[in-house]
Design a protein around this motif. Structure first.
Motif, PDB file in Angstrom:
ATOM      1  N   UNK A   1       1.189  -1.192  -0.288  1.00  0.00           N
ATOM      2  CA  UNK A   1       0.147   0.235  -0.096  1.00  0.00           C
ATOM      3  C   UNK A   1       0.930   1.214  -0.288  1.00  0.00           C
ATOM      4  N   UNK A   2       1.967   1.366   0.985  1.00  0.00           N
ATOM      5  CA  UNK A   2       2.628   2.188   0.579  1.00  0.00           C
ATOM      6  C   UNK A   2       3.537   2.426  -0.076  1.00  0.00           C
ATOM      7  N   UNK A   3       3.974   1.837  -1.334  1.00  0.00           N
ATOM      8  CA  UNK A   3       4.717   2.147  -2.130  1.00  0.00           C
ATOM      9  C   UNK A   3       4.222   2.450  -3.167  1.00  0.00           C
ATOM     10  N   UNK A   4       2.549   2.018  -3.377  1.00  0.00           N
ATOM     11  CA  UNK A   4       2.238   2.730  -3.861  1.00  0.00           C
ATOM     12  C   UNK A   4       1.373   3.641  -3.908  1.00  0.00           C
TER      13      UNK A   4
ATOM     14  N   UNK B   1       7.122  -1.215 -12.026  1.00  0.00           N
ATOM     15  CA  UNK B   1       6.204  -2.109 -11.267  1.00  0.00           C
ATOM     16  C   UNK B   1       6.791  -3.764 -11.683  1.00  0.00           C
ATOM     17  N   UNK B   2       7.070  -4.598 -11.176  1.00  0.00           N
ATOM     18  CA  UNK B   2       7.341  -5.856 -11.391  1.00  0.00           C
ATOM     19  C   UNK B   2       7.134  -6.658 -10.264  1.00  0.00           C
TER      20      UNK B   2
ATOM     21  N   UNK C   1      15.288  -7.819 -11.593  1.00  0.00           N
ATOM     22  CA  UNK C   1      14.471  -7.979 -10.327  1.00  0.00           C
ATOM     23  C   UNK C   1      15.289  -7.202  -9.335  1.00  0.00           C
ATOM     24  N   UNK C   2      15.987  -5.829 -10.648  1.00  0.00           N
ATOM     25  CA  UNK C   2      16.983  -5.360  -9.032  1.00  0.00           C
ATOM     26  C   UNK C   2      16.268  -4.249  -8.597  1.00  0.00           C
ATOM     27  N   UNK C   3      16.606  -4.210  -7.146  1.00  0.00           N
ATOM     28  CA  UNK C   3      16.351  -2.972  -6.908  1.00  0.00           C
ATOM     29  C   UNK C   3      16.872  -1.662  -7.319  1.00  0.00           C
ATOM     30  N   UNK C   4      15.390  -0.890  -7.349  1.00  0.00           N
ATOM     31  CA  UNK C   4      15.631   0.451  -8.310  1.00  0.00           C
ATOM     32  C   UNK C   4      16.637   1.429  -7.876  1.00  0.00           C
ATOM     33  N   UNK C   5      17.701   1.489  -6.170  1.00  0.00           N
ATOM     34  CA  UNK C   5      18.633   1.746  -5.649  1.00  0.00           C
ATOM     35  C   UNK C   5      20.253   1.441  -6.181  1.00  0.00           C
TER      36      UNK C   5
ATOM     37  N   UNK D   1      10.775   4.594  -7.081  1.00  0.00           N
ATOM     38  CA  UNK D   1       9.767   3.716  -5.632  1.00  0.00           C
ATOM     39  C   UNK D   1      10.190   2.262  -6.623  1.00  0.00           C
ATOM     40  N   UNK D   2       9.950   1.364  -6.167  1.00  0.00           N
ATOM     41  CA  UNK D   2       9.255  -0.242  -6.690  1.00  0.00           C
ATOM     42  C   UNK D   2       7.884  -0.661  -6.054  1.00  0.00           C
ATOM     43  N   UNK D   3       7.685  -1.100  -6.642  1.00  0.00           N
ATOM     44  CA  UNK D   3       5.856  -1.776  -6.610  1.00  0.00           C
ATOM     45  C   UNK D   3       6.725  -3.067  -7.290  1.00  0.00           C
ATOM     46  N   UNK D   4       6.471  -3.925  -6.109  1.00  0.00           N
ATOM     47  CA  UNK D   4       5.875  -5.902  -6.603  1.00  0.00           C
ATOM     48  C   UNK D   4       4.486  -5.521  -6.954  1.00  0.00           C
TER      49      UNK D   4
END
Lengths: 299, 299, 299, 299
Positions: free
Chosen positions: D18-21, D241-242, D253-257, D272-275
């Motif tokens: 929810x926070x990611x979205x 979004x992945x 799948x790597x985090x954007x960081x 921001x990465x949303x799974x």
């Protein structure tokens, strides 16, 4: 305990991941032993930084694989090591700090910018040499000519050049190697025709009695390795090791069975998907298969 | 190839899944060799139907694990096999047809209703015997008394009873075994006090110099095994093998590090999470660790 | 844009995740509108810390759900908030430091030990009151009596007690609430019979013309909610939202179809599995279903 | 309920998915409102077959995205629909039968071979026209010229050509469109220089004050969109979004960081990465962001 005994235990369980590993091992040993079948190896994800370089070199040198399909990134990292660079561990996960220290991160793998500087110098010498001596006709032809300039016996690219194993990297431009190629082209002419590879690869497919593909990860290499068999009705056998999910519909996570609907795999072909980390499961399946081949057990 | 050589290669790679498997193997061998450390094994998911029954029995018989924490389902399937039933393969994935043929499905594992009928008869005889002879004081005590009635040498429950390895199954009621217990209680009195197990388990924790947990899958057993160490400041070491993700926040997929914030793992404790299928990776890690213990290599 | 228009667009796409969300929304609206169908809500994972508390309270107060099945942890966190505690954000991921600052971590959610101290005091007063006034007959009965002592109108446990919605938490002992219960029992007598809940729950199942379950996450609550319908041939409809995978064979990630083989879901029952994070997708599906119910659109 | 109210609730929860979205929605609205920032959209996976075609067309027509980076497959499926073909549902999962009925499967999406036959005819007419009239200088230039030949107002390729939004597809050759291109080249000359795109794309990057990327899925498009910003120190903002996991180390799948370590994202950039499934979550995040932009709420 021997790997072959371990794989046998996986077969006794026979279900879930254990069953999949067992079936993949048996299928790979059959593929290796079949003199009519040519094995294509498709490698996506950081398999060279992840430690699989020597395994791939061995597969080339001992004649097990006939074609390698991979990403520009894996080729870049193969060259990085050939030019004296390395992959490092244990530098933490603060990416801004890593950048300030000149390090790039791939999961828990680290690279150093000084290694990339050497890479840039070395590859530019090679590009100059190639550009002055040859007319490049395809991406595969370009990689081959790079391979002829490498002296490192542990290099995938050199081993492939030495052993006439063509390497296809349809997305090569999207890598540090591709970036150098682009910058070199600012003042030189070494264009790569994206279409030309298909001629040669389709010839290999048509000359093969049977084709089996081993797919590590997904991505462009997975699709390319399957699609190149489309015009001949699909592959005869395939093994896929991936952590990607099927539910999003992306090809990377698609079950191999789906390839049958597209004639990328033949009806009745033997297909095994193993879900998990290829850096563990491919060496395991391969070691088990080679044990089986050596012992002649499942003939 | 020997498993120990294979694990060594994983260590040479040292990163991604290969690195995790290597570190888990080393940690497990250290846990086994440490005479002051008691190992708790937490088992969720269909590990008995998935073929891990004999591995768990061996771990009990050779004294490697001191406590087993699992689900009612794994105990049910252990008994099903002890009473002559089995787990089957290759019956397809049409669940309505499977139901009509009297089969239950767990992934690619199948059970037969006739085996469950035998299970019901047998367990009811045992329940009657236990109810007439003893007053059950806890779930663990109940499982122990079932174990004393089993003759199958391959049974986890029997091996645990024979070797004084307590089995905790806090969610036992939510299983076929629990269902029989409930139906038996319609006309009998064999209530299980959900609180009572905690007394004995916390005594074991306090009597242990150190505790290491090996966690296969997540679920209630994972939390129970970690939380039972809360009052003593947490476990000293832990290995987790799971396919669950961390992003949803559920404990099953939580990284072991998170346990440190709750004092379920000690500051400085050695924790290794391996992402993958436990039916492959636990046998692999265990075989590697036992090779190391036998050879005395990493002393 | 309105949620109902958004869901309509998902239906136009109709495939992959979009199709699943659309079908789940329609099924939920049908379940809500069917006067003969009782909805059981199964909640695993940190749904209360994850912000779903008020949604669950509303579902209880407006009569949409007839039964709630959840973990001891979600009940603990409901009480924590009722006693004035809270859930916090943005304290970083160094678990040893978090522990030193008295914080517990659940993914990116944080708790404070001072809130847990208040929780311990308050729950002990309630336990004393309950122990002195009543004889507890089951876990559900215990939770009900706790609910009668809560004054916070935003409490799930209070709302459930006020509205005669029974809460089942078969693994309650494995939580901070369970821990307090155990410590209270060191010097008191408030044992919980793990078997007794099944009597009442099976009565509810048999008295329901139809049962539909909504399953958030997997775990013990998922199995319990499905298995409680076993004796009546299975549920009539089910929706599952989970990120767990099916390949490991664990029930948490099992496709709902598998339940048909076990008669936990009826042949022909309407089953929709949505893969993703329940803290996003359940509020979305619920809002869409309530829009549909209000507009009478899919009657 | 309105989407903007829903997103507000996600923000109140503020954690887990929810926070990611919520954070992705806010970031996207900021990106859209920033006149100095150019948005690149990276699209991998079957987003066109998955129903996102009209969303992408709208983003092009209303000027929100300045660059589109995608796969040859998404371009193929855009053309398939422009030539009168369609994507179908509900044909089951027996891939050998599907093949016999002339259907290809992508998850739960189906295509018909008769649509591909029309595609082949039409694209060949276009290839002939292009080859006779122009000299193609890059893959982007080729796609542009295809776009000028399309009459379907719902086409991504036409909308991009009409609105001067360049489309990059570095892996174009690995698709049905690429296959036609290859076969056309057997007797014609329409080679595509894989290096040439980089010149133009890097010009766009250097002319942009700031760049923000929105990444749906991973694959080659993800890397290409980030790497094209490398020479300028990285992107200023990114949303991903992945469903791919980070543990295998693959870029998908790597985090954007991680991009910060490589200077593919700037230090201090908002990432921001949303799974989850992009076919649900991108329309949701976009609808929420457009609501915010319209209302001027988070200015």
């Amino acid at each position: 305990m021997k790997i072959s005994d371990f794989i046998e235990e996986m077969g006794n369980a026979g279900v879930l991941g254990a069953g999949r590993v067992y079936r993949a091992t048996n299928l790979l040993s059959e593929m290796i032993k079949d003199p009519e079948l040519n094995i294509f190896l498709s490698v996506a994800g950081p398999m060279v930084p992840g430690g699989m370089r020597s395994i791939i070199v061995d597969l080339i040198k001992n004649g097990i694989i006939k074609v390698l399909i991979t990403s520009g990134a894996n080729l870049t990292h193969d060259l990085l090591e050939s030019f004296g660079g390395s992959h490092y561990r244990n530098y933490g996960f603060d990416d801004e700090k890593l950048h300030d220290s000149g390090m790039g991160r791939i999961g828990d793998i680290y690279t150093k910018s000084e290694d990339f500087e050497i890479f840039e110098n070395e590859i530019n010498h090679i590009l100059e040499k190639i550009a002055s001596e040859t007319e490049i006709t395809s991406i595969q032809d370009f990689i081959y000519h790079v391979g002829t300039q490498i002296t490192d016996e542990n290099s995938i690219i050199k081993a492939a050049a030495d052993n006439n194993v063509p390497i296809y990297a349809p997305g090569i431009i999207d890598s540090m190697l591709g970036l150098q190629l682009w910058m070199f082209n600012q003042s030189n002419k070494l264009g790569l025709d994206a279409v030309a590879d298909m001629h040669q690869l389709s010839d290999i497919v048509f000359e093969s009695d049977k084709v089996g593909v081993v797919i590590l990860g997904g991505g462009l290499p997975k699709h390319y390795s399957l699609a190149s068999n489309l015009l001949k009705g699909g592959v005869d056998a395939a093994i896929q090791i991936t952590m990607d999910r099927s539910e999003t519909g992306s090809l990377s996570g698609a079950p191999l069975e789906e390839a049958k609907s597209w004639a990328k795999a033949k009806a009745g072909s033997n297909l095994v998907t193993v879900v998990g980390d290829a850096t563990v499961l491919f060496p395991l399946v391969l070691a088990g298969a080679l044990d089986l081949v050596d012992s002649g057990e499942n003939e």
